[in-house]
Design an enzyme around this catalytic site. Structure first.
Site, mmCIF file in Angstrom:
data_model
loop_
_atom_site.group_PDB
_atom_site.id
_atom_site.type_symbol
_atom_site.label_atom_id
_atom_site.label_comp_id
_atom_site.label_asym_id
_atom_site.label_seq_id
_atom_site.Cartn_x
_atom_site.Cartn_y
_atom_site.Cartn_z
ATOM 1 C CG HIS A 73 121.330 -36.628 159.563
ATOM 2 N ND1 HIS A 73 120.132 -36.472 158.899
ATOM 3 C CD2 HIS A 73 122.146 -37.287 158.712
ATOM 4 C CE1 HIS A 73 120.211 -37.016 157.698
ATOM 5 N NE2 HIS A 73 121.431 -37.515 157.562
ATOM 6 C CG ASP A 76 125.987 -35.733 153.730
ATOM 7 O OD1 ASP A 76 125.968 -36.956 153.927
ATOM 8 O OD2 ASP A 76 125.251 -34.929 154.340
ATOM 9 C CG HIS A 81 122.561 -35.529 151.582
ATOM 10 N ND1 HIS A 81 121.511 -35.934 150.774
ATOM 11 C CD2 HIS A 81 122.835 -36.581 152.397
ATOM 12 C CE1 HIS A 81 121.168 -37.171 151.102
ATOM 13 N NE2 HIS A 81 121.950 -37.586 152.075
ATOM 14 C CD GLU A 127 125.794 -37.183 158.177
ATOM 15 O OE1 GLU A 127 125.682 -37.968 157.221
ATOM 16 O OE2 GLU A 127 125.161 -36.093 158.229
#
Length: 307
Positions: A50, A79, A92, A77
């Site tokens: 993450h 963003d 993010h 992962e």
């Protein structure tokens, strides 16, 4: 003359060591792709980090990508947000305040201005590292690790165009906003190329979760990311059956509201990994997204569940 010859031999040796390392990394990545394309199984678990290795590097940074790759993570992962001049960057939050030594929204600044700022680490301290663009990240990650694009649905056409530009369709998956049926995606953006990997987020505590899943079942390149604040036994049985039909099931151990309390803190801080990661695997997970990638990798190795 001897010194020159020695230097030449050393240079050749260093060059060939770099070539050997690159070939080894390529083989490892090819092995990862082959494994991910096989019929999913709870006997072979893929680890998604993450926001990368954010405990040792700024989240969504190129350094956290390097550390994740070196650690042996399967999926990074990330963003996305957009700069004032329309460039996709890794970020993010809706504002820069928490992760950058600046304030305001990413869209308040041009890329040049964003590049003048520096990322903060997990302790909130400023580092020398810049905000990477999505394009820079794709170039750095190509042929090394799978990628999950979260918070990119708002920029869906731009994301798809860059994936296609770098021919990374087999390497990148794109999240679809929670509980959004596939026909709504195509209604908004038009036909989605079959080779693009989509990952709809499904809330198993919603009544219509099955209908949302069914809308994607004609797409081979679909991974289902399932979240649930409370256990729903019928839904968990349903997704386990989905895995047996050939679909990857992505579950999150990040925090308790995504997994009915079977989270990373239970696994690591309470030293109960079987009640957290082990439980999620038993529900049909073939991918686990974690904030504790190093500990999860160690656990999977102990359980002989890594590929």
């Amino acid at each position: 003359m001897k010194n020159k010859l020695k230097l030449a031999l050393m240079s050749c040796s260093f060059f060939w060591s770099l070539i050997s390392l690159a070939l080894a990394q390529q083989k490892d990545f090819e092995k990862l792709l082959i494994a991910f394309e096989k019929t999913p199984s709870s006997e072979q678990i893929f680890v998604a980090a993450h926001r990368g290795d954010w405990r040792n590097a700024p989240e969504n940074s190129l350094l956290s990508l390097k550390y994740a790759i070196d650690m042996g993570v399967d999926i990074y992962e990330l963003d996305l947000k957009k700069s004032k001049d329309g460039v996709l960057v890794l970020m993010h939050d809706r504002t820069l305040d928490r992760t950058v030594n600046a304030n305001g929204k990413p869209s308040d600044y041009t890329l040049k201005e964003l590049k003048s700022f520096r990322l903060k680490n997990g302790l909130g301290r400023t580092t020398p590292h810049q905000i990477p663009t999505f394009e820079e990240f794709l170039i750095a990650a190509k042929g090394q690790i799978l990628i999950d694009v979260d918070k990119g649905y708002e920029y869906f056409p731009d994301v798809i165009n860059l994936i296609k530009k770098y021919e990374m369709e087999n390497q990148v998956m794109v999240n679809i906003d929670a509980d959004l049926p596939f026909f709504e995606v195509e209604k908004k953006f038009g036909q989605v190329p079959n080779e693009i990997k989509l990952m709809p987020v499904i809330n198993l505590n919603q009544e219509n979760y099955q209908q949302t899943i069914i809308s994607y079942k004609n797409r081979k390149n679909t991974i289902f990311q399932c979240v649930f604040k409370e256990e729903n036994k019928d839904a968990l049985t349903y997704i386990k059956d989905l895995q047996s039909q050939g679909y990857h099931i992505w579950l999150n151990s990040l925090w308790a509201s995504l997994n009915a309390g079977h989270d990373d803190d239970t696994a690591v801080d309470l030293q109960q990994p079987d009640q957290s990661w082990g439980w999620l695997i038993k529900q049909g997970a073939s991918v686990l997204q974690t904030d504790r990638p190093q500990e999860l990798l160690k656990y999977l190795k102990q359980q002989a569940l890594n590929h």
